[in-house]
Scaffold this motif. Sequence first.
Motif, PDB file in Angstrom:
ATOM      1  N   PRO A  46     123.501  20.038 117.676  1.00 12.65           N
ATOM      2  CA  PRO A  46     123.041  19.175 118.830  1.00 12.65           C
ATOM      3  C   PRO A  46     123.407  17.701 118.870  1.00 12.65           C
ATOM      4  CG  PRO A  46     121.017  19.527 117.225  1.00 12.65           C
ATOM      5  CD  PRO A  46     122.344  20.362 116.635  1.00 12.65           C
ATOM      6  N   ARG A  47     123.719  17.301 119.774  1.00 12.36           N
ATOM      7  CA  ARG A  47     124.290  15.948 120.068  1.00 12.36           C
ATOM      8  C   ARG A  47     123.131  14.997 120.283  1.00 12.36           C
ATOM      9  NH1 ARG A  47     129.670  15.995 123.301  1.00 12.36           N
ATOM     10  NH2 ARG A  47     131.068  17.080 121.882  1.00 12.36           N
ATOM     11  N   ALA A  48     122.042  15.471 120.922  1.00 12.57           N
ATOM     12  CA  ALA A  48     120.883  14.749 121.076  1.00 12.57           C
ATOM     13  C   ALA A  48     119.572  15.654 121.286  1.00 12.57           C
ATOM     14  CB  ALA A  48     121.090  14.081 122.449  1.00 12.57           C
ATOM     15  N   GLY A  49     118.503  15.128 121.569  1.00 10.94           N
ATOM     16  CA  GLY A  49     117.279  15.968 121.497  1.00 10.94           C
ATOM     17  C   GLY A  49     117.092  16.664 122.791  1.00 10.94           C
ATOM     18  N   GLU A  50     116.297  17.817 122.935  1.00 13.29           N
ATOM     19  CA  GLU A  50     115.982  18.754 124.091  1.00 13.29           C
ATOM     20  C   GLU A  50     114.892  18.191 124.757  1.00 13.29           C
ATOM     21  OE1 GLU A  50     115.676  22.585 122.417  1.00 13.29           O
ATOM     22  OE2 GLU A  50     117.822  22.871 122.628  1.00 13.29           O
ATOM     23  N   TRP A  51     113.794  17.779 124.143  1.00 15.66           N
ATOM     24  CA  TRP A  51     112.414  17.533 124.892  1.00 15.66           C
ATOM     25  C   TRP A  51     112.400  16.355 125.835  1.00 15.66           C
ATOM     26  CZ3 TRP A  51     108.824  20.831 125.704  1.00 15.66           C
ATOM     27  CH2 TRP A  51     108.849  22.062 124.613  1.00 15.66           C
ATOM     28  N   GLY A  52     112.871  15.379 125.549  1.00 18.67           N
ATOM     29  CA  GLY A  52     113.032  14.129 126.520  1.00 18.67           C
ATOM     30  C   GLY A  52     113.865  14.601 127.825  1.00 18.67           C
ATOM     31  N   PRO A  53     115.006  14.867 127.577  1.00 19.64           N
ATOM     32  CA  PRO A  53     115.940  15.276 128.816  1.00 19.64           C
ATOM     33  C   PRO A  53     115.183  16.458 129.472  1.00 19.64           C
ATOM     34  CG  PRO A  53     117.319  14.894 126.850  1.00 19.64           C
ATOM     35  CD  PRO A  53     116.169  14.807 126.307  1.00 19.64           C
ATOM     36  N   GLY A  54     114.778  17.594 128.782  1.00 19.18           N
ATOM     37  CA  GLY A  54     114.099  18.522 129.595  1.00 19.18           C
ATOM     38  C   GLY A  54     113.082  18.134 130.489  1.00 19.18           C
ATOM     39  N   LEU A  55     112.206  17.334 129.877  1.00 14.79           N
ATOM     40  CA  LEU A  55     110.946  16.873 130.674  1.00 14.79           C
ATOM     41  C   LEU A  55     111.343  15.823 131.849  1.00 14.79           C
ATOM     42  CD1 LEU A  55     108.454  16.263 127.698  1.00 14.79           C
ATOM     43  CD2 LEU A  55     108.498  17.922 129.245  1.00 14.79           C
ATOM     44  N   ARG A  56     112.486  15.023 131.596  1.00 15.77           N
ATOM     45  CA  ARG A  56     112.737  14.078 132.393  1.00 15.77           C
ATOM     46  C   ARG A  56     113.345  15.002 134.000  1.00 15.77           C
ATOM     47  NH1 ARG A  56     115.828  11.335 129.587  1.00 15.77           N
ATOM     48  NH2 ARG A  56     117.787  12.060 129.976  1.00 15.77           N
ATOM     49  N   THR A  57     114.301  16.023 133.126  1.00 18.25           N
ATOM     50  CA  THR A  57     114.954  16.848 134.483  1.00 18.25           C
ATOM     51  C   THR A  57     113.752  17.515 135.273  1.00 18.25           C
ATOM     52  OG1 THR A  57     116.589  17.086 133.089  1.00 18.25           O
ATOM     53  CG2 THR A  57     116.678  18.439 134.895  1.00 18.25           C
ATOM     54  N   MET A  58     112.674  17.810 134.581  1.00 12.82           N
ATOM     55  CA  MET A  58     111.677  18.821 135.582  1.00 12.82           C
ATOM     56  C   MET A  58     111.249  17.561 136.791  1.00 12.82           C
ATOM     57  SD  MET A  58     109.074  20.163 132.506  1.00 12.82           S
ATOM     58  CE  MET A  58     107.641  20.889 133.641  1.00 12.82           C
ATOM     59  N   LEU A  59     111.360  16.363 136.505  1.00 15.28           N
ATOM     60  CA  LEU A  59     110.897  15.525 137.506  1.00 15.28           C
ATOM     61  C   LEU A  59     112.041  15.127 138.503  1.00 15.28           C
ATOM     62  CD1 LEU A  59     108.329  13.137 135.714  1.00 15.28           C
ATOM     63  CD2 LEU A  59     107.779  15.054 137.221  1.00 15.28           C
ATOM     64  N   SER A  60     113.160  14.955 137.910  1.00 14.70           N
ATOM     65  CA  SER A  60     114.184  14.355 138.379  1.00 14.70           C
ATOM     66  C   SER A  60     114.916  15.365 139.642  1.00 14.70           C
ATOM     67  CB  SER A  60     115.449  13.785 137.362  1.00 14.70           C
ATOM     68  OG  SER A  60     115.778  14.835 136.704  1.00 14.70           O
ATOM     69  N   ALA A 202     109.978  27.326 138.468  1.00 17.13           N
ATOM     70  CA  ALA A 202     110.709  26.157 138.880  1.00 17.13           C
ATOM     71  C   ALA A 202     110.987  25.094 137.785  1.00 17.13           C
ATOM     72  CB  ALA A 202     110.184  25.875 140.360  1.00 17.13           C
ATOM     73  N   PHE A 203     109.717  24.883 137.506  1.00 14.93           N
ATOM     74  CA  PHE A 203     109.616  23.667 136.434  1.00 14.93           C
ATOM     75  C   PHE A 203     110.070  24.172 135.130  1.00 14.93           C
ATOM     76  CE2 PHE A 203     106.933  22.334 140.008  1.00 14.93           C
ATOM     77  CZ  PHE A 203     107.390  20.809 139.929  1.00 14.93           C
ATOM     78  N   ILE A 204     109.967  25.424 134.712  1.00 13.43           N
ATOM     79  CA  ILE A 204     110.323  26.153 133.473  1.00 13.43           C
ATOM     80  C   ILE A 204     111.887  25.913 133.699  1.00 13.43           C
ATOM     81  CG2 ILE A 204     110.229  28.058 132.107  1.00 13.43           C
ATOM     82  CD1 ILE A 204     107.686  28.677 133.159  1.00 13.43           C
ATOM     83  N   ALA A 205     112.438  26.418 134.558  1.00  7.51           N
ATOM     84  CA  ALA A 205     113.880  26.473 134.834  1.00  7.51           C
ATOM     85  C   ALA A 205     114.570  25.225 134.617  1.00  7.51           C
ATOM     86  CB  ALA A 205     114.293  27.125 136.077  1.00  7.51           C
ATOM     87  N   ARG A 206     113.755  24.227 135.208  1.00  5.21           N
ATOM     88  CA  ARG A 206     114.389  22.521 135.132  1.00  5.21           C
ATOM     89  C   ARG A 206     114.423  22.146 133.817  1.00  5.21           C
ATOM     90  NH1 ARG A 206     111.199  20.457 140.194  1.00  5.21           N
ATOM     91  NH2 ARG A 206     112.246  21.726 141.820  1.00  5.21           N
ATOM     92  N   TRP A 207     113.057  22.584 132.992  1.00  7.46           N
ATOM     93  CA  TRP A 207     113.197  22.123 131.764  1.00  7.46           C
ATOM     94  C   TRP A 207     114.387  22.774 130.881  1.00  7.46           C
ATOM     95  CZ3 TRP A 207     113.275  24.181 126.840  1.00  7.46           C
ATOM     96  CH2 TRP A 207     112.627  23.254 125.830  1.00  7.46           C
ATOM     97  N   GLY A 214     120.626  18.056 127.581  1.00  7.75           N
ATOM     98  CA  GLY A 214     120.338  16.973 126.743  1.00  7.75           C
ATOM     99  C   GLY A 214     120.758  17.300 125.091  1.00  7.75           C
ATOM    100  N   ARG A 215     120.797  18.503 124.923  1.00  6.45           N
ATOM    101  CA  ARG A 215     121.418  18.964 123.701  1.00  6.45           C
ATOM    102  C   ARG A 215     122.846  18.697 123.538  1.00  6.45           C
ATOM    103  NH1 ARG A 215     120.162  23.188 119.611  1.00  6.45           N
ATOM    104  NH2 ARG A 215     122.214  23.681 118.675  1.00  6.45           N
ATOM    105  N   LYS A 216     123.583  18.940 124.663  1.00  6.48           N
ATOM    106  CA  LYS A 216     125.006  18.527 124.694  1.00  6.48           C
ATOM    107  C   LYS A 216     125.414  17.043 124.963  1.00  6.48           C
ATOM    108  CE  LYS A 216     126.258  23.019 126.822  1.00  6.48           C
ATOM    109  NZ  LYS A 216     126.542  23.470 127.827  1.00  6.48           N
ATOM    110  N   GLY A 217     124.346  16.222 125.037  1.00  8.75           N
ATOM    111  CA  GLY A 217     124.612  14.880 125.181  1.00  8.75           C
ATOM    112  C   GLY A 217     124.971  14.629 126.678  1.00  8.75           C
ATOM    113  N   VAL A 218     124.482  15.231 127.604  1.00 10.98           N
ATOM    114  CA  VAL A 218     125.125  15.237 128.842  1.00 10.98           C
ATOM    115  C   VAL A 218     124.074  14.864 129.851  1.00 10.98           C
ATOM    116  CG1 VAL A 218     126.473  16.250 131.023  1.00 10.98           C
ATOM    117  CG2 VAL A 218     126.918  17.082 128.496  1.00 10.98           C
ATOM    118  N   GLN A 219     124.210  13.967 130.921  1.00  8.97           N
ATOM    119  CA  GLN A 219     123.226  13.313 131.552  1.00  8.97           C
ATOM    120  C   GLN A 219     122.862  14.610 132.562  1.00  8.97           C
ATOM    121  OE1 GLN A 219     124.342   9.949 133.980  1.00  8.97           O
ATOM    122  NE2 GLN A 219     122.202   9.632 134.374  1.00  8.97           N
ATOM    123  N   SER A 220     121.640  14.594 132.920  1.00  7.17           N
ATOM    124  CA  SER A 220     121.317  15.836 134.242  1.00  7.17           C
ATOM    125  C   SER A 220     120.547  14.990 135.151  1.00  7.17           C
ATOM    126  CB  SER A 220     120.911  16.838 133.523  1.00  7.17           C
ATOM    127  OG  SER A 220     119.342  16.440 133.019  1.00  7.17           O
TER     128      SER A 220
END
Lengths: 220, 369
Positions: A46-60, A202-207, A214-220
């Motif tokens: 992994p290049r970066a964490g999963e949780w932070g980007p996952g939760l952020r994407t749920m909202l974004s 929907a929110f699970i899929a977004r996560w 996030g794991r790949k270090g890509v913005q979403s």
Amino acid sequence: MSGAMGFLLWVKGPMFNIALAIFAIGLIARLVEIFLLGRAPNYAEPRAGEWGPGLRTMLSRTIADPGTFKRAPFNVVVGWVWHIGFLIALLLFIPHIELFKGVLGLYWPGLPNPVVDLVTAVTLITLLATLVHRLWHPVKRRISTTEDYLVWTIVFMVVLTGYLAYHRLVEPYPLALGMHILSAELMLIMLPFTKLTHIFTAFIARWYNGAAFGRKGVQS
Amino acid sequence: MANLKTPDKTLGEGLREIGLSRRGFLKFCAATASMMALPPNLVPAIAAALEQARRPSVIWLSFQECTGCTESLTRSHSPSVENLILDLVSLDYHHTLQAAAGEAAEEARLQAMEANRGQYLVIVDGSIPGPDANPGYSTVAGHSNYDILMETVEHAAAVIAVGTCAAFGGLPQAKPNPTGAMSVMDLVHDKPVINVSGCPPIPMVITGVLAHYLTFGRLPELDAYRRPMAFYGQSIHDRCYRRPFYDKGLFAESFDDAGAKLGWCLYRLGCKGPTTYNACATMRWNSGTSWPVESGHPCLGCSEPGFWDDAGFYEPVSVPIGVTSKTLIEGAAVGAVAGAGIAALARKAKKEAVANRQPVTIDELEQKL
């Protein structure tokens, strides 16, 4: 005992129990299946964490990106309006809060009835607009399935019968209220087995999406 | 035993004899007209009809009841025009009010039936153990309620079911209905049945129905539950003086909070006003003094069928009956097992597919094509 009051007592009693049981069994079965199946193992470092980007994407992902808005402003605006309207009517109308309190023991403050009434009227109009748009737009019409129309019908019926019952436009009132409760029960029963499941997935899929990026270090 | 044939004296003569003035009589007629939602120009017609009306013979049958309906009727503010009208109905049989007892009482009923064959009114209060129930649950003079009802209504002009027990089964019919209680309309099919529901009904409603019958010689317009539209045409909620608070979303949350003291809507405390059709909000009780909601208590919905089995008195109308989070938890548990099973099957299928995978090279594929 028969008649409108008998119908109301039936939908408030045995039928509500049946609908709630089917809803709970169906929804949890589908969610557990999704979670247990999981995703294919990723052996890359992994290049970066999963949780932070996952939760952020749920909202974004809740807010459409500018490109999507430009391509389909109607879908974005009307979709937003009726979803918010439906949620306000469902969660902030005081008789509904009493229902949640009675079944779940959870409660929260509500909105004055005239506000919910206005929101419900707007929701009804926007729901009608979505149907007209679906029938009118050539692409939407081609990709619409029977399930889409079925889901639209049940959502519309729930809101419409609620509006009719609140304004007491159907006599006698126990019939009006009974029809509203029955529509909501049919929606509960259909929820786990149609695309209405998106309320929960929907929110699970977004996560999942956000976490993968996030794991790949890509913005979403 | 006095002659129980409908007397020759008209209602007008009778009223004058007991000292009711013409003005008082016309006032009563006007009140009756407005109560029954009739246009004011019908007042003279009502007066003329009542003047000429003969006192009908009335047989009042009490079955599985608490006498609350009779109490309601007799405790109407005295002397009131309701009492006068009641005095002027020839009440030939009534357990609580008649002087005769035992054999003589039953004889009075039979005599009234015989003398006024086809013309007498039967008022019933209380529910009846049905034909399939044990008749011993309720008997009068050794006869089952069912037999007495059937015998009495056979030659009646009409039947008035007074109170929710007679109209819809009421308390005796509440689950599990140990006596097999049934309502009058469940049992009487070949006579006009009118329901004057309520626990108890408003006295003016009982007398209003009688006045209508005397005036027009027929029963008033009825709703789907055979209740007179004039009194049961609108819901408590629609005529409630606390309705503006409901519309504004101002609710009492408990019986002694600020909202309750300010007289806000009682919906959250279990008021059944929205689903209840009765005249309490407009006619009120105790000679128009007050009514339950005005005294700070939610409407129980006593004039509706099944009101004892409709959730709890203090559960709001929107709360389901007998449903708790237990249903959700049990359903979720079953769902979790089912979901785990489906997932396990899918995994197994996937594993088998991997195990039985037969790789194909491009050369092989090209050969096949």
